[in-house]
Every structure is written in structure tokens, then in C-alpha cells.
Motif scaffolding. Structure first.
Motif, PDB file in Angstrom:
ATOM      1  N   SER A 146       0.856  -1.186   0.000  1.00 29.34           N
ATOM      2  CA  SER A 146       0.000   0.000   0.000  1.00 29.34           C
ATOM      3  C   SER A 146       0.892   1.236   0.000  1.00 29.34           C
ATOM      4  O   SER A 146       1.180   1.807   1.064  1.00 29.34           O
ATOM      5  CB  SER A 146      -0.926   0.002   1.226  1.00 29.34           C
ATOM      6  N   PRO A 147       1.363   1.663  -1.160  1.00 26.93           N
ATOM      7  CA  PRO A 147       2.253   2.821  -1.236  1.00 26.93           C
ATOM      8  C   PRO A 147       1.576   4.078  -0.696  1.00 26.93           C
ATOM      9  O   PRO A 147       0.365   4.281  -0.893  1.00 26.93           O
ATOM     10  CB  PRO A 147       2.550   2.947  -2.728  1.00 26.93           C
ATOM     11  N   PRO A 148       2.324   4.949  -0.020  1.00 24.54           N
ATOM     12  CA  PRO A 148       1.713   6.177   0.512  1.00 24.54           C
ATOM     13  C   PRO A 148       1.396   7.201  -0.562  1.00 24.54           C
ATOM     14  O   PRO A 148       0.554   8.066  -0.363  1.00 24.54           O
ATOM     15  CB  PRO A 148       2.789   6.707   1.469  1.00 24.54           C
ATOM     16  N   GLY A 149       2.057   7.113  -1.721  1.00 23.05           N
ATOM     17  CA  GLY A 149       1.815   8.055  -2.798  1.00 23.05           C
ATOM     18  C   GLY A 149       1.042   7.421  -3.926  1.00 23.05           C
ATOM     19  O   GLY A 149       0.318   6.441  -3.743  1.00 23.05           O
ATOM     20  N   HIS A 150       1.217   7.952  -5.128  1.00 20.91           N
ATOM     21  CA  HIS A 150       0.471   7.474  -6.282  1.00 20.91           C
ATOM     22  C   HIS A 150       0.951   6.084  -6.720  1.00 20.91           C
ATOM     23  O   HIS A 150       2.144   5.774  -6.638  1.00 20.91           O
ATOM     24  CB  HIS A 150       0.646   8.447  -7.440  1.00 20.91           C
ATOM     25  N   THR A 151       0.020   5.262  -7.171  1.00 21.22           N
ATOM     26  CA  THR A 151       0.355   3.967  -7.759  1.00 21.22           C
ATOM     27  C   THR A 151      -0.756   3.564  -8.713  1.00 21.22           C
ATOM     28  O   THR A 151      -1.908   3.993  -8.567  1.00 21.22           O
ATOM     29  CB  THR A 151       0.545   2.884  -6.689  1.00 21.22           C
ATOM     30  N   ARG A 152      -0.394   2.738  -9.694  1.00 20.54           N
ATOM     31  CA  ARG A 152      -1.377   2.197 -10.621  1.00 20.54           C
ATOM     32  C   ARG A 152      -1.621   0.711 -10.336  1.00 20.54           C
ATOM     33  O   ARG A 152      -2.168   0.001 -11.180  1.00 20.54           O
ATOM     34  CB  ARG A 152      -0.898   2.385 -12.067  1.00 20.54           C
ATOM     35  N   LEU A 153      -1.236   0.267  -9.147  1.00 19.44           N
ATOM     36  CA  LEU A 153      -1.474  -1.117  -8.740  1.00 19.44           C
ATOM     37  C   LEU A 153      -2.822  -1.183  -8.032  1.00 19.44           C
ATOM     38  O   LEU A 153      -2.950  -0.719  -6.893  1.00 19.44           O
ATOM     39  CB  LEU A 153      -0.360  -1.601  -7.814  1.00 19.44           C
ATOM     40  N   PRO A 154      -3.860  -1.764  -8.670  1.00 20.01           N
ATOM     41  CA  PRO A 154      -5.185  -1.792  -8.041  1.00 20.01           C
ATOM     42  C   PRO A 154      -5.179  -2.623  -6.761  1.00 20.01           C
ATOM     43  O   PRO A 154      -4.523  -3.666  -6.679  1.00 20.01           O
ATOM     44  CB  PRO A 154      -6.076  -2.442  -9.116  1.00 20.01           C
ATOM     45  N   ALA A 155      -5.926  -2.172  -5.777  1.00 22.97           N
ATOM     46  CA  ALA A 155      -5.972  -2.873  -4.498  1.00 22.97           C
ATOM     47  C   ALA A 155      -6.516  -4.288  -4.651  1.00 22.97           C
ATOM     48  O   ALA A 155      -6.096  -5.202  -3.935  1.00 22.97           O
ATOM     49  CB  ALA A 155      -6.825  -2.079  -3.509  1.00 22.97           C
ATOM     50  N   TYR A 156      -7.458  -4.507  -5.588  1.00 26.99           N
ATOM     51  CA  TYR A 156      -8.113  -5.810  -5.661  1.00 26.99           C
ATOM     52  C   TYR A 156      -7.233  -6.908  -6.249  1.00 26.99           C
ATOM     53  O   TYR A 156      -7.598  -8.082  -6.166  1.00 26.99           O
ATOM     54  CB  TYR A 156      -9.442  -5.721  -6.419  1.00 26.99           C
ATOM     55  N   VAL A 157      -6.077  -6.566  -6.850  1.00 28.34           N
ATOM     56  CA  VAL A 157      -5.191  -7.614  -7.349  1.00 28.34           C
ATOM     57  C   VAL A 157      -4.005  -7.858  -6.421  1.00 28.34           C
ATOM     58  O   VAL A 157      -3.267  -8.824  -6.603  1.00 28.34           O
ATOM     59  CB  VAL A 157      -4.665  -7.301  -8.775  1.00 28.34           C
ATOM     60  N   ARG A 158      -3.817  -7.026  -5.418  1.00 22.05           N
ATOM     61  CA  ARG A 158      -2.651  -7.147  -4.551  1.00 22.05           C
ATOM     62  C   ARG A 158      -2.672  -8.463  -3.775  1.00 22.05           C
ATOM     63  O   ARG A 158      -3.674  -8.829  -3.163  1.00 22.05           O
ATOM     64  CB  ARG A 158      -2.587  -5.961  -3.587  1.00 22.05           C
TER      65      ARG A 158
END
Length: 221
Positions: A146-158
Motif C-alpha cells: 500500500s504505497p503512501p503516494g500514487h500507484t497504478r497497482l489496483p488494491a483488488y489484485v494485490r
């Protein structure tokens, strides 16, 4: 960051409604103007597309949802302009009140503070010297982070596993580019996930493909 924008896979929003084939690009004239204002705001604020996306995910729930799709574009544009001190934080509200016939003092124009940012090339595609870390057909896991800044990694695939379907051209990394911390280009992979892997055995069976940067993935031991 995990904010209101990361809605994929969350419940309670009802069924999706695919657009009609004859649906106009802009349903109302103001939406086209909002689109143009957003492009102009990115340019004059010294921001980039990733910074614009990060501005959207920093909006509050009301600013993100209540004003609709192009309304949130306008709200994010205002945030970018205030971030760069092109506008004072209360400037738009004060101007709108004066246009309605009120008489309020508008804040002074601040000294711009644009980021020291110059892209190395046009667009987002880049060349990298290292070979891809993963191969087509390989099973991989999306990192549970869960990066504190911007990311394009959707939470539902983590934390879930999928299969590499295709290796896309390398592109600059949004996680750092949005914060002007470097382009850090890397390989991008189309990864296929089974719906039951993502949402459990009772999920409707289908496959979902996500475009994921190399640093979002890890090999299965």
C-alpha cells in the motif's frame, strides 16, 4: 495511495452500464470545456498525466463522486493549479461568488511554484536496457503493498496470482513520475487473473487482465 479513486472490485455500486454505440463523447457542452481546461491546467501547472491522476485520488468523496466524471476532472485541475500556486486556494470560489453578484475580496495572485520537471521524451513509452524479468505464460503474484503516494497497482489484485499474457512496451513508472522523482521506466505486463482468485469461489467465473509494471510483480517460489 488507497483513496476514493481505487474503486475497482469494491461492492455496493450496482451493475455497470456499458455505453451505447452512438453515445456522444461529451453529453453536455460544459464537459468538452472541462476536458480542454484539464489539458490546459496540466500544461500551465507544469504537471503531467500521472500527477493529474494523483490529484484525482486526493479528492474528497464528494468532490470525486458528486460532480460526476468531468466534474472530478475540474476539481483535480483546480487542485493541480493550487499545488503549483497558479491559483490561490480560495480564488475560484471567490470569483464564482462575484460572478453571482456578491462582492467578496479575491485573494491575490500567488507566485507560481511549478515543479522542476522536464520529461526526457514525449509520451510515456521509453526504452530500457534490461530484459523483462518475467516471461509470457509465467505465473506471477501482484505484490501486497500500500504505497503512501500514487500507484497504478489496483488494491483488488494485490497479493493475488495471475499469468503473464503479453509483455507490453516499457513505460515510465507513474509511482515516481507523479511526484517528479524520476521517470524510472520499466517493463509492463498484461497479467490475466481468474475472478475466483480475486473474489473467492462464489464469484461469477470470468478472467480479468490488468496492465502491471514490473516492480508491482514478484515471481512465485
Amino acid at each position: 495511495m488507497d483513496g476514493i479513486a481505487d474503486m475497482g472490485g469494491t461492492e455496493g455500486w450496482g451493475p455497470t452500464h456499458p455505453p451505447r454505440g452512438d453515445e456522444p463523447v461529451f453529453k453536455e457542452p460544459w464537459q468538452g470545456r472541462a476536458f480542454a481546461l484539464t489539458l490546459l491546467s496540466i500544461r500551465v501547472s507544469g504537471r503531467n498525466v500521472d500527477a493529474f491522476r494523483h490529484a484525482q485520488e486526493r479528492l474528497g468523496r464528494a468532490a470525486y463522486l458528486d460532480d460526476g466524471y468531468f466534474g472530478r476532472w475540474l476539481n483535480a485541475s483546480e487542485l493541480m493549479l493550487t499545488d503549483s500556486a497558479i491559483l490561490a486556494p480560495a480564488a475560484i470560489d471567490a470569483r464564482a461568488r462575484n460572478l453571482r453578484g456578491e462582492h467578496v475580496e479575491e485573494p491575490p495572485i500567488p507566485e507560481p511554484a511549478k515543479p522542476d520537471y522536464t520529461p526526457t521524451a514525449a509520451g510515456s513509452l521509453r526504452s530500457v536496457d534490461v530484459p523483462p524479468a518475467f516471461a509470457v505464460g509465467e505465473r506471477v503474484r501482484a505484490k501486497d503493498m500500500s504505497p503512501p503516494g500514487h500507484t497504478r497497482l489496483p488494491a483488488y489484485v494485490r497479493g493475488h496470482t495471475g499469468v503473464v499474457e503479453f509483455i507490453q512496451p516499457a513505460a515510465l513508472l507513474p509511482d515516481t513520475n507523479a511526484h517528479f522523482l524520476g521517470e524510472n521506466p520499466q517493463h509492463v505486463y498484461s497479467v490475466r487473473f481468474d475472478s475466483r482468485e480475486l473474489w473467492g469461489a462464489d464469484a461469477e467465473p470470468f478472467t480479468l487482465t490488468a496492465e502491471l509494471y514490473e516492480s508491482y510483480l514478484e515471481a512465485l517460489s
